[in-house]
Design a protein around this motif. Structure first.
Motif: not given
Length: 809
Positions: A156-166, A555-562, A593-598
């Motif tokens: 099971i993943g979650g925010h922390a796992a996504a942040n660690l991947a980043d 934050a490629i992964r974690g940035g999709t959630m927060a 949104d600005f950072y995500a697009r960049a």
């Protein structure tokens, strides 16, 4: 003489783990080279000084506990509990602080090497980009990232796992050098993270040392030869594939009398039990779990057995080499890049290969059994790199000393949107004007302020000599925060842009630090400051910190959630803002949104480790007034721009918004169950729970929390059933016993569920000794100020925010 420092989260023989074993072998193998080794130990307590000096006589040991200050300025250095991204983000911060302390003592390294797991190099690499770690080359060695390992096991993943991947991704992308044991692993890592082929040019292939010689003769496949699993019992290692394949072979050949042996510690006890439960009774005496066997016993078993390695990914798999070099046979998953045809492993020559499935393993053993009379495998022949990568590098110190330090000080435009912020704007402007960077202008954009006080303050700013570098620009109509920022950027004259809201504060040295970093690193577009939340009355001279928000940058992964990219305040190149203007349709989250697009466009960020930005927490701010409806609306707009393609189909990330909305809808419906009578139809309740499980099954982001809630609801329904059976429908009596209070039959489930569960959780927490209420309130002044029960706040909010429950956690 080269000076090499290894950052060590583990080190054999003081701790277990493959990273520690590899580091031990490197220190022993190359200790006679013209090199001075240093080890920065992060887990200090397990290392005995005398034993260390006996094993590594030429190596200098540093302990992070002796180097990192325990008492720091909360306005400058984030504490451990502030790292709500992931605990290993804090470990990375500790490592960087320790390395800076070593450098301050006059030690200059040629190379500092980190393992890839956990993104341990993240903060140190960012500090170097900011100019704080001298000219040392920062290298990351591929052992296997958590992100890659998670891709090969059902967890099971979650925010922390996504942040660690980043954190891991950015460490590998920004490192000066990446070290791989095998070229196939470098390519697999590149493909997993989506790096360009250019990234491979920074990779050095360095075969690791194995302190043993290959056996001159290998075993034969006899009727008594055991089949062995020498890896850890965890999902990634695929022990189920091993067991099922070996049992299938045994069922087909009654003449085979060997045994099945598990030779590893059970990292996952539940999985070990599942394996035990699958063993047929007739084979029970032939399957053995042999844990914690002495190394000599383990070696003697392996050298007489066929060792199976079904894992889909290994960075090298030292255990497979050791098994073969001991004279045993090995059967390898050919889909694993560490065992591919591009490696030294050759099917039928020094190993057996199968397709990674149970039936594939059974067929592999079947074929070897049928050919056992003539099949003879030889031990694998491995040679470590005669000259490790650091001996082939140019003299880094000479290169650094020959660099010419730039003296250019380009104009920086500080863009400040302003709307009815007369109470705070003076402190914000004074904060910017206190900057150590001289070549600066401030563009103050009035977004048609309406209150008289704010208009009066604006007039005084126009007239005051102290604000002579402040240029006031008036919007023709109220265009909102995004529109005001865009207007100010268009009016700005600077080569670099700093965005700063009209009620916030910036540290005096941030602009100078960020401009210097971008001038030295032309491939990067923006510098991210870490953030502290301060009280409403704070100023640069009197700062009261009440919380933190820490960021990862890309934050490629974690940035999709927060928003883990950056706070709204950052300093970037002017062309970045021209290419990605703020979306004026967004009422908030415009920075997210600005950072995500960049980032999706490949722009790279430098991330400061310390606190440089101070967000004023006040009533009426965007964060304070953010509603669930506004959150979903703005998040939907952001995610609609993030398109994923797969074959002939394309979807945007609003699928996540839909999933989250579905989850919240189900929670709303859950509260509606409370209107049911306690003696309601249990079949209807069972049907509802099954539907709820089906709805939540695909919601990976919130799955863990959802499963906890569902388990509690199931327990409640079971209580209803028991009440009906024991009291022949007198559910009211049983409900009274459960709640210890008199309740009417129409009393809602929602109230009982939430209050009883919370009271029970608080009692369990207080009994566990894992929580200190007085300490919690003393270290979380915002909770104390709110007057909220300490244990209740911790259970509902604090633990999810990464706050500690007691000292020393």
């Amino acid at each position: 003489m080269k000076k090499i420092c290894f950052v060590a989260p583990e080190l054999s023989p003081f701790s277990t783990g493959g990273i520690g074993v590899l580091l031990h072998n490197l220190l022993v193998e190359y200790q006679d080279e013209d090199v001075e080794f240093h080890v920065l130990a992060l887990r200090d307590s397990s290392i005995d000084n005398n034993v260390f000096k006996h094993i590594f006589p030429k190596t200098i040991l540093w302990r992070s506990v002796d180097l990192v200050q325990t008492t720091t300025d909360p306005a400058l250095n984030p504490p451990d509990w502030a790292f709500t991204t992931h605990p290993w983000h804090y470990k990375s911060y500790q490592a960087a602080q320790a390395l800076k302390a070593i450098a301050a003592l006059g030690n200059a390294f040629d190379v500092i090497e980190f393992p890839d797991w956990g993104g341990l190099a993240f903060c140190a690499i960012q500090e170097k980009l900011l100019g704080n770690l001298g000219g040392a080359l920062l290298a990351v060695r591929l052992h296997s990232t958590d992100s890659i390992l998670r891709a090969g096991q059902p967890v099971i993943g979650g925010h922390a796992a996504a942040n660690l991947a980043d954190l891991e991704r950015k460490s590998l992308l920004d490192a000066d050098l990446v070290v791989a044991h095998l070229a196939s692993i470098a390519r697999a890592t590149q493909q997993h993270f989506g790096f360009s082929t250019k990234w491979l040019s920074a990779v050095r292939i360095d075969a690791p040392p194995i302190p043993m010689k290959s056996a001159t003769k290998s075993i034969r496949f006899e009727t008594t030869t055991d089949i062995c699993f020498p890896s850890k019992i965890q999902a990634l290692k695929r022990p189920d594939v091993f067991l099922n394949g070996a049992l299938a072979f045994m069922r087909s050949h009654v003449e085979y009398t060997g045994n099945i042996l598990f030779l590893a510690h059970p990292s996952d006890e539940d999985l070990r039990q599942q394996l035990s439960d699958k063993i047929p009774v007739k084979f029970a005496e032939r399957v053995t779990f042999l844990f914690d066997a002495p190394s000599s016993v383990r070696a003697s078993i392996i050298e007489r057995s066929i060792s199976i390695f079904p894992s889909p990914f290994e960075s090298f798999c030292l255990a497979a080499y050791e098994a073969s070099m001991h004279g045993g046979w090995v059967a390898l998953n050919k889909e694993n890049p560490a065992f591919s045809d591009a490696t030294i492993w050759e099917d039928g020559t020094n190993c057996l290969k199968f397709d990674g499935t149970s039936l594939g393993l059974a067929e592999c053993l079947e074929l070897a059994w049928s050919q056992r009379a003539e099949l003879q495998l030889r031990s694998v022949s491995h040679s470590a790199a005669k000259q490790p990568y650091w001996m082939k590098l140019p003299n880094r110190k000479a290169k650094v000393s020959s660099e010419v330090k730039t003296q250019r000080t380009p104009l920086v435009s500080v863009v400040v949107p302003y709307f009815n912020m007369g109470r705070y704007i003076h402190r914000t402007l004074e904060s910017a004007l206190a900057s150590t960077y001289a070549n600066m202008e401030i563009v103050l954009v009035d977004d048609c302020s309406t209150d008289q006080h704010s208009q009066m303050v604006l007039d005084k700013i126009r007239q005051a000599d102290q604000f002579d570098c402040v240029r006031v620009v008036s919007a023709p109509t109220n265009v909102g925060l995004s529109g005001a920022r865009n207007l100010g950027i268009r009016q700005a004259r600077g080569e670099f842009i700093l965005t700063l809201d009209s009620d916030d504060l910036i540290r005096s040295d941030f602009i100078e630090t960020a401009v210097g970093a971008l001038l030295k690193n032309p491939d990067y577009s923006l510098v991210v400051p870490q953030t502290a939340f301060v009280t409403e009355e704070s100023s640069n001279s009197e700062m009261t910190v009440i919380d933190y928000a820490l960021f990862i940058g890309e934050a490629i992964r974690g940035g999709t959630m927060a928003n883990r990219y950056s706070t709204a305040t950052s300093l970037g190149r002017r062309e970045l803002y021209a290419e990605f203007p703020y979306d004026e349709y967004l009422s908030s989250y415009e920075d997210w949104d600005f950072y995500a697009r960049a980032v999706r466009a490949g722009k790279r960020f430098i991330v400061a480790s310390d606190i440089y930005f101070y967000y004023r927490r006040r009533a009426g701010s965007m964060i304070a007034e953010n509603t669930r409806h506004r959150h979903i609306r703005n998040l939907s707009i952001i995610r609609s721009k993030q398109l994923l393609t797969a074959g002939h189909a394309a979807i945007d990330l609003n699928i996540m918004t839909d999933s989250e909305a579905s989850y919240n809808t189900e929670l709303d419906r859950l509260s509606g169950i409370g209107t049911m009578r306690v003696d309601g139809n249990s079949d209807q309740k069972d049907q509802y729970i099954r539907m709820l499980r089906g709805q939540i099954a695909h919601q990976d982001i919130l799955l863990k929390d959802a499963n906890t809630k569902l388990s509690s609801i199931q327990e409640t329904v079971e209580a209803w059933r028991s009440a009906g059976a024991a009291n022949k429908g007198n559910a009211r009596s049983e409900a009274t016993k459960i709640n210890r209070k008199k309740r009417s039959l129409s009393w809602p489930l929602g109230g009982w569920y939430s209050n009883a569960k919370i009271r029970k959780s608080i009692r369990e927490l207080m009994r566990s000794g894992e929580f200190d209420a007085k300490w919690y309130l003393a270290n979380n002044p915002d909770v104390a100020a709110a007057g909220m029960d300490a244990a209740l706040h911790y259970l509902k909010y604090g633990r999810n925010e990464g706050r500690l429950g007691r000292p020393g956690d």
